[in-house]
Motif scaffolding. Structure first.
Motif, PDB file in Angstrom:
ATOM      1  N   GLU A  24       0.830  -1.202   0.000  1.00 23.47           N
ATOM      2  CA  GLU A  24       0.000   0.000   0.000  1.00 23.47           C
ATOM      3  C   GLU A  24       0.870   1.259   0.000  1.00 23.47           C
ATOM      4  O   GLU A  24       0.593   2.218  -0.721  1.00 23.47           O
ATOM      5  CB  GLU A  24      -0.927   0.007   1.219  1.00 23.47           C
ATOM      6  CG  GLU A  24      -1.856   1.205   1.242  1.00 23.47           C
ATOM      7  CD  GLU A  24      -2.787   1.215   2.444  1.00 23.47           C
ATOM      8  OE1 GLU A  24      -3.599   2.151   2.526  1.00 23.47           O
ATOM      9  OE2 GLU A  24      -2.692   0.312   3.299  1.00 23.47           O
ATOM     10  N   ASN A  25       1.939   1.233   0.782  1.00 18.03           N
ATOM     11  CA  ASN A  25       2.864   2.355   0.838  1.00 18.03           C
ATOM     12  C   ASN A  25       3.499   2.603  -0.530  1.00 18.03           C
ATOM     13  O   ASN A  25       3.608   3.745  -0.986  1.00 18.03           O
ATOM     14  CB  ASN A  25       3.944   2.091   1.892  1.00 18.03           C
ATOM     15  CG  ASN A  25       4.776   3.298   2.193  1.00 18.03           C
ATOM     16  OD1 ASN A  25       4.344   4.427   1.996  1.00 18.03           O
ATOM     17  ND2 ASN A  25       5.980   3.063   2.680  1.00 18.03           N
ATOM     18  N   GLU A  26       3.907   1.539  -1.192  1.00 18.15           N
ATOM     19  CA  GLU A  26       4.503   1.655  -2.520  1.00 18.15           C
ATOM     20  C   GLU A  26       3.519   2.267  -3.517  1.00 18.15           C
ATOM     21  O   GLU A  26       3.874   3.158  -4.290  1.00 18.15           O
ATOM     22  CB  GLU A  26       4.945   0.274  -3.003  1.00 18.15           C
ATOM     23  CG  GLU A  26       5.561   0.264  -4.381  1.00 18.15           C
ATOM     24  CD  GLU A  26       5.898  -1.134  -4.867  1.00 18.15           C
ATOM     25  OE1 GLU A  26       6.325  -1.261  -6.015  1.00 18.15           O
ATOM     26  OE2 GLU A  26       5.730  -2.097  -4.096  1.00 18.15           O
ATOM     27  N   LEU A  27       2.283   1.802  -3.481  1.00 21.28           N
ATOM     28  CA  LEU A  27       1.265   2.329  -4.394  1.00 21.28           C
ATOM     29  C   LEU A  27       0.968   3.796  -4.110  1.00 21.28           C
ATOM     30  O   LEU A  27       0.780   4.593  -5.035  1.00 21.28           O
ATOM     31  CB  LEU A  27      -0.009   1.491  -4.307  1.00 21.28           C
ATOM     32  CG  LEU A  27       0.112   0.061  -4.814  1.00 21.28           C
ATOM     33  CD1 LEU A  27      -1.166  -0.721  -4.523  1.00 21.28           C
ATOM     34  CD2 LEU A  27       0.422   0.041  -6.300  1.00 21.28           C
ATOM     35  N   LEU A  28       0.921   4.160  -2.842  1.00 20.76           N
ATOM     36  CA  LEU A  28       0.673   5.560  -2.487  1.00 20.76           C
ATOM     37  C   LEU A  28       1.828   6.463  -2.912  1.00 20.76           C
ATOM     38  O   LEU A  28       1.611   7.593  -3.366  1.00 20.76           O
ATOM     39  CB  LEU A  28       0.406   5.688  -0.987  1.00 20.76           C
ATOM     40  CG  LEU A  28      -0.923   5.102  -0.514  1.00 20.76           C
ATOM     41  CD1 LEU A  28      -0.983   5.088   1.004  1.00 20.76           C
ATOM     42  CD2 LEU A  28      -2.101   5.879  -1.103  1.00 20.76           C
ATOM     43  N   ARG A  29       3.041   5.972  -2.801  1.00 19.54           N
ATOM     44  CA  ARG A  29       4.204   6.743  -3.261  1.00 19.54           C
ATOM     45  C   ARG A  29       4.130   6.972  -4.773  1.00 19.54           C
ATOM     46  O   ARG A  29       4.397   8.076  -5.261  1.00 19.54           O
ATOM     47  CB  ARG A  29       5.511   6.035  -2.915  1.00 19.54           C
ATOM     48  CG  ARG A  29       5.879   6.104  -1.469  1.00 19.54           C
ATOM     49  CD  ARG A  29       7.166   5.314  -1.219  1.00 19.54           C
ATOM     50  NE  ARG A  29       7.446   5.147   0.166  1.00 19.54           N
ATOM     51  CZ  ARG A  29       8.204   5.975   0.885  1.00 19.54           C
ATOM     52  NH1 ARG A  29       8.754   7.011   0.304  1.00 19.54           N
ATOM     53  NH2 ARG A  29       8.407   5.747   2.161  1.00 19.54           N
ATOM     54  N   GLU A  31       1.406   6.957  -6.637  1.00 17.18           N
ATOM     55  CA  GLU A  31       0.300   7.867  -6.900  1.00 17.18           C
ATOM     56  C   GLU A  31       0.688   9.304  -6.576  1.00 17.18           C
ATOM     57  O   GLU A  31       0.403  10.231  -7.347  1.00 17.18           O
ATOM     58  CB  GLU A  31      -0.917   7.463  -6.072  1.00 17.18           C
ATOM     59  CG  GLU A  31      -2.129   8.332  -6.338  1.00 17.18           C
ATOM     60  CD  GLU A  31      -3.336   7.929  -5.513  1.00 17.18           C
ATOM     61  OE1 GLU A  31      -4.400   8.519  -5.730  1.00 17.18           O
ATOM     62  OE2 GLU A  31      -3.226   7.035  -4.660  1.00 17.18           O
ATOM     63  N   ASN A  32       1.376   9.506  -5.468  1.00 14.88           N
ATOM     64  CA  ASN A  32       1.817  10.836  -5.073  1.00 14.88           C
ATOM     65  C   ASN A  32       2.770  11.427  -6.110  1.00 14.88           C
ATOM     66  O   ASN A  32       2.651  12.592  -6.496  1.00 14.88           O
ATOM     67  CB  ASN A  32       2.485  10.768  -3.699  1.00 14.88           C
ATOM     68  CG  ASN A  32       2.728  12.132  -3.113  1.00 14.88           C
ATOM     69  OD1 ASN A  32       1.956  13.058  -3.329  1.00 14.88           O
ATOM     70  ND2 ASN A  32       3.804  12.247  -2.366  1.00 14.88           N
TER      71      ASN A  32
END
Length: 66
Positions: A24-29, A31-32
């Motif tokens: 989830e952290n990787e995906l949010l990074r 996306e950001n």
């Protein structure tokens, strides 16, 4: 001829809580990063395109030695 159903490795793999959070952290990074680039482009498209212009190296300028 019958087709075998495709096996999806992710459905069989049980993710630990830590693995889920890392993913989830990787995906949010990602996306950001995408949203930052999108904002920069929308604010000034010409400057953004000039800064991120890809330079393609072509082999067409080389002469054949054969």
């Amino acid at each position: 001829m019958s087709k075998k159903p495709k096996k999806d490795d992710q459905t069989k793999h049980e993710w630990s809580r830590e693995e889920q959070l890392k993913r989830e952290n990787e995906l949010l990074r990602l996306e950001n990063s995408y949203l930052k680039k999108l904002r920069a482009f929308r604010e000034n498209p010409d400057a953004y395109l000039e800064k991120h212009k890809q330079r393609w190296h072509s082999n067409s300028k080389k002469k054949d030695t054969d």
